[in-house]
Design an enzyme around this catalytic site. Sequence first.
Site, mmCIF file in Angstrom:
data_model
loop_
_atom_site.group_PDB
_atom_site.id
_atom_site.type_symbol
_atom_site.label_atom_id
_atom_site.label_comp_id
_atom_site.label_asym_id
_atom_site.label_seq_id
_atom_site.Cartn_x
_atom_site.Cartn_y
_atom_site.Cartn_z
ATOM 1 N N THR A 6 -126.987 30.973 57.768
ATOM 2 C CA THR A 6 -128.405 31.064 57.367
ATOM 3 C C THR A 6 -128.667 30.478 55.980
ATOM 4 O O THR A 6 -129.812 30.325 55.583
ATOM 5 C CB THR A 6 -128.848 32.540 57.316
ATOM 6 O OG1 THR A 6 -128.082 33.187 56.292
ATOM 7 C CG2 THR A 6 -128.635 33.242 58.652
ATOM 8 N N ARG A 45 -122.879 33.509 50.147
ATOM 9 C CA ARG A 45 -123.825 32.752 50.974
ATOM 10 C C ARG A 45 -123.380 32.812 52.425
ATOM 11 O O ARG A 45 -122.216 32.529 52.736
ATOM 12 C CB ARG A 45 -123.803 31.303 50.496
ATOM 13 C CG ARG A 45 -125.125 30.605 50.532
ATOM 14 C CD ARG A 45 -124.935 29.310 49.778
ATOM 15 N NE ARG A 45 -124.626 28.250 50.738
ATOM 16 C CZ ARG A 45 -125.477 27.297 51.046
ATOM 17 N NH1 ARG A 45 -126.657 27.263 50.473
ATOM 18 N NH2 ARG A 45 -125.155 26.348 51.906
ATOM 19 N N ASP A 85 -114.897 29.591 38.220
ATOM 20 C CA ASP A 85 -113.777 28.639 38.238
ATOM 21 C C ASP A 85 -113.228 28.457 36.828
ATOM 22 O O ASP A 85 -112.018 28.446 36.621
ATOM 23 C CB ASP A 85 -114.232 27.276 38.771
ATOM 24 C CG ASP A 85 -114.340 27.277 40.286
ATOM 25 O OD1 ASP A 85 -113.982 28.292 40.917
ATOM 26 O OD2 ASP A 85 -114.805 26.261 40.834
ATOM 27 N N ASP A 88 -119.231 25.796 36.910
ATOM 28 C CA ASP A 88 -118.963 27.020 37.668
ATOM 29 C C ASP A 88 -118.228 28.013 36.773
ATOM 30 O O ASP A 88 -117.057 27.810 36.422
ATOM 31 C CB ASP A 88 -118.128 26.683 38.908
ATOM 32 C CG ASP A 88 -117.995 27.894 39.818
ATOM 33 O OD1 ASP A 88 -117.530 28.959 39.346
ATOM 34 O OD2 ASP A 88 -118.381 27.788 40.999
HETATM 35 N N1 URA Z 1 -123.041 29.892 39.142
HETATM 36 C C1 URA Z 1 -122.296 29.210 38.238
HETATM 37 O O1 URA Z 1 -121.138 29.526 38.004
HETATM 38 N N2 URA Z 1 -122.881 28.169 37.598
HETATM 39 C C2 URA Z 1 -124.139 27.794 37.811
HETATM 40 O O2 URA Z 1 -124.599 26.831 37.195
HETATM 41 C C3 URA Z 1 -124.900 28.516 38.764
HETATM 42 C C4 URA Z 1 -124.324 29.569 39.410
#
Ligand code: URA
Length: 240
Positions: free
Chosen positions: A138, A134, A235, A232
Amino acid sequence: MATASKQYVGPGHLSQEQKPSATVSAEVAFDNVHVLSQTPQLIALLSMIRNKDTERADFIFYSNRIIRLLVEEGLNHLPVIEHDITTPVGRTYNGLMFQGKICGVSIMRAGEAMEQGLRDCCRSVRIGKILIQRDEDTAQPKLFYDKLPEDIAERWVLLLDPMFATGGSAIMAVEVLKARGVPEDRILFLNLIASPEGVGNFATRFPRLKVVTAFIDEGLDEKNYIVPGLGDFGDRFYTI
Ligand code: URA
């Protein structure tokens, strides 16, 4: 005292109507989106990786099992030719043989988690990488890095990213592949969990590209995380 859970046996372990809504993949109306068969095995594997209390070693193990199913299903969408062989008892078997060259392309970092599953099925497969992040100014996805096989335009591409949320990164990755000469209908996008929003954005923009996913969830939250989702992925696979 723990209450005993009901025991179910077999693929039709509950009718669609009886299943809790979060264990039924959302319906999508796009022919190019293939959702893995919703077997009790798959739902049990997804339950492991969705559980916030699942530790990293188990998260990796059960994710890898689903990734293997996705890769095997993805390979089913590649072209084959007839290939007769002779068995050790002298009989002919009218078989099939894959035709064409393939490569994997992972969207870093989470997509790299799917590379081993692809290698386990396709020995010495070439793997390219794309890094999209990202842009803080922007808030739009921005291409930071790509390294792709020279002859990628002649290959079928298995694009790898476990979580298909808004589809912003995947759309940019497909644009990179198309700019390198890969036709849309030679790209397969493999992911573990998709959102209806992501699938919709993608299918209308790239109607000839195939998506293979294990499950389509309910939607996105205000931070664009998939819900119910699993948090995530990168992670949980790499750091937590
Ligand atoms: N990326 C992730 O790891 N989890 C999500 O819920 C969305 C994008």
